[in-house]
Write an enzyme that holds these catalytic residues in place. Structure first.
Site, PDB file in Angstrom:
ATOM      1  N   HIS A  91      17.378  -6.716 -31.145  1.00 38.22           N
ATOM      2  CA  HIS A  91      18.493  -6.270 -30.182  1.00 38.22           C
ATOM      3  C   HIS A  91      19.557  -7.541 -30.665  1.00 38.22           C
ATOM      4  CE1 HIS A  91      16.718  -8.809 -27.235  1.00 38.22           C
ATOM      5  NE2 HIS A  91      18.079  -9.321 -27.047  1.00 38.22           N
ATOM      6  N   ASP A 121      10.631  -5.505 -30.692  1.00 34.83           N
ATOM      7  CA  ASP A 121      11.872  -6.215 -30.688  1.00 34.83           C
ATOM      8  C   ASP A 121      11.933  -7.304 -31.484  1.00 34.83           C
ATOM      9  OD1 ASP A 121      14.492  -6.803 -30.212  1.00 34.83           O
ATOM     10  OD2 ASP A 121      14.045  -7.078 -27.954  1.00 34.83           O
ATOM     11  N   SER A 192      17.222 -15.048 -25.968  1.00 35.64           N
ATOM     12  CA  SER A 192      16.624 -14.083 -26.931  1.00 35.64           C
ATOM     13  C   SER A 192      16.581 -14.378 -28.224  1.00 35.64           C
ATOM     14  CB  SER A 192      17.620 -12.393 -26.959  1.00 35.64           C
ATOM     15  OG  SER A 192      17.451 -12.030 -25.541  1.00 35.64           O
TER      16      SER A 192
END
Length: 241
Positions: A91, A121, A192
């Site tokens: 993402h 992810d 992230s």
């Protein structure tokens, strides 16, 4: 004091004065503004060990990722898998027209290709220039209670290090294609793609989410290793537009 003694003292003073001036070193020339010192190749070490330029090894392996999309801009983190490969989250890189990767010293590194996994992810970013530091992967997933250190660029800001412990495993709270993920109490809001490291500076997981309770969620190392062993696990990511 006799005239002869006064003449001798005066001669000594003159000799010392002249001798001292003669021995002063010349002033060095100013360094050019573009001067960058050469740094010996660092050795892989623990998360707290220092490399020759005085920067912790864990900080050298982390990179900032800027995703320039079609009318959007987002940021994230990543870390070196090998000399020319960055691991980050899917993402973080999807929907981009251009990816910009920079290292701890502000150097920009050109991106060659980007690939992502549809079942986790995770994404791989290939670079032209070599990355400063490769931490290496641990032998397996961390056990509950294992201390971890997370290094990255929360929300694209300054390089940050946070510490915590592994709390256990939980179902994937974001339904990103994973069955179970690792949860820690290391606070990494906006981090992230950051690497979670064990006490030896080896990667044990990849941060992909956090919650309002100060917990962080990791893609398990075992899943990362499984996908890396499968040549078909990562597909080229098409640019937006």
């Amino acid at each position: 004091m006799s005239a002869r003694v006064r003449r001798c003292l005066a001669a000594v003073v003159v000799a010392l004065t002249l001798g001292g001036c003669a021995e002063l070193p010349a002033m060095p020339e100013e360094l050019p503004e573009s001067y960058v010192p050469e740094v010996p190749a660092p050795q892989v070490g623990s998360s707290g060990s220092l490399t020759p330029d005085g920067v912790a090894a864990a900080e050298r392996m982390a990179v900032r990722v800027r995703n320039v999309g079609c009318g959007t801009l987002s940021v994230g983190s990543g870390f070196a898998l090998d000399e020319h490969t960055v691991v980050t989250n899917r993402h973080v890189v999807e929907g981009s027209s251009e990816l910009q990767v920079s290292t701890y010293d502000g150097s920009d590194i050109d991106v060659v290709t980007v690939a992502s996994s549809p079942v986790a992810d995770l994404a791989l970013v290939r670079t032209t220039e070599p990355l400063p530091q490769v931490p290496g992967l641990a032998e397996g997933d961390p056990e509950d209670g294992t201390p971890v250190t997370v290094v990255g660029y929360p929300s694209g800001g300054a390089l940050t290090t946070s510490s915590g412990t592994v709390l256990g495993r939980v179902p994937d709270p974001l339904s990103m294609g994973m069955d179970e993920v690792i949860v820690t109490d290391a606070q990494v809001v906006g981090g992230s793609g950051s690497a979670a490291l064990d006490a030896d500076g080896r990667v044990v997981g990849v941060v992909y989410a956090g919650d309002d309770k100060g917990r962080s969620f990791l893609v398990p190392l075992s899943l990362l290793a499984e996908l890396l062993a499968d040549e078909s696990a990562f597909a080229p990511l098409e640019p937006c537009g």
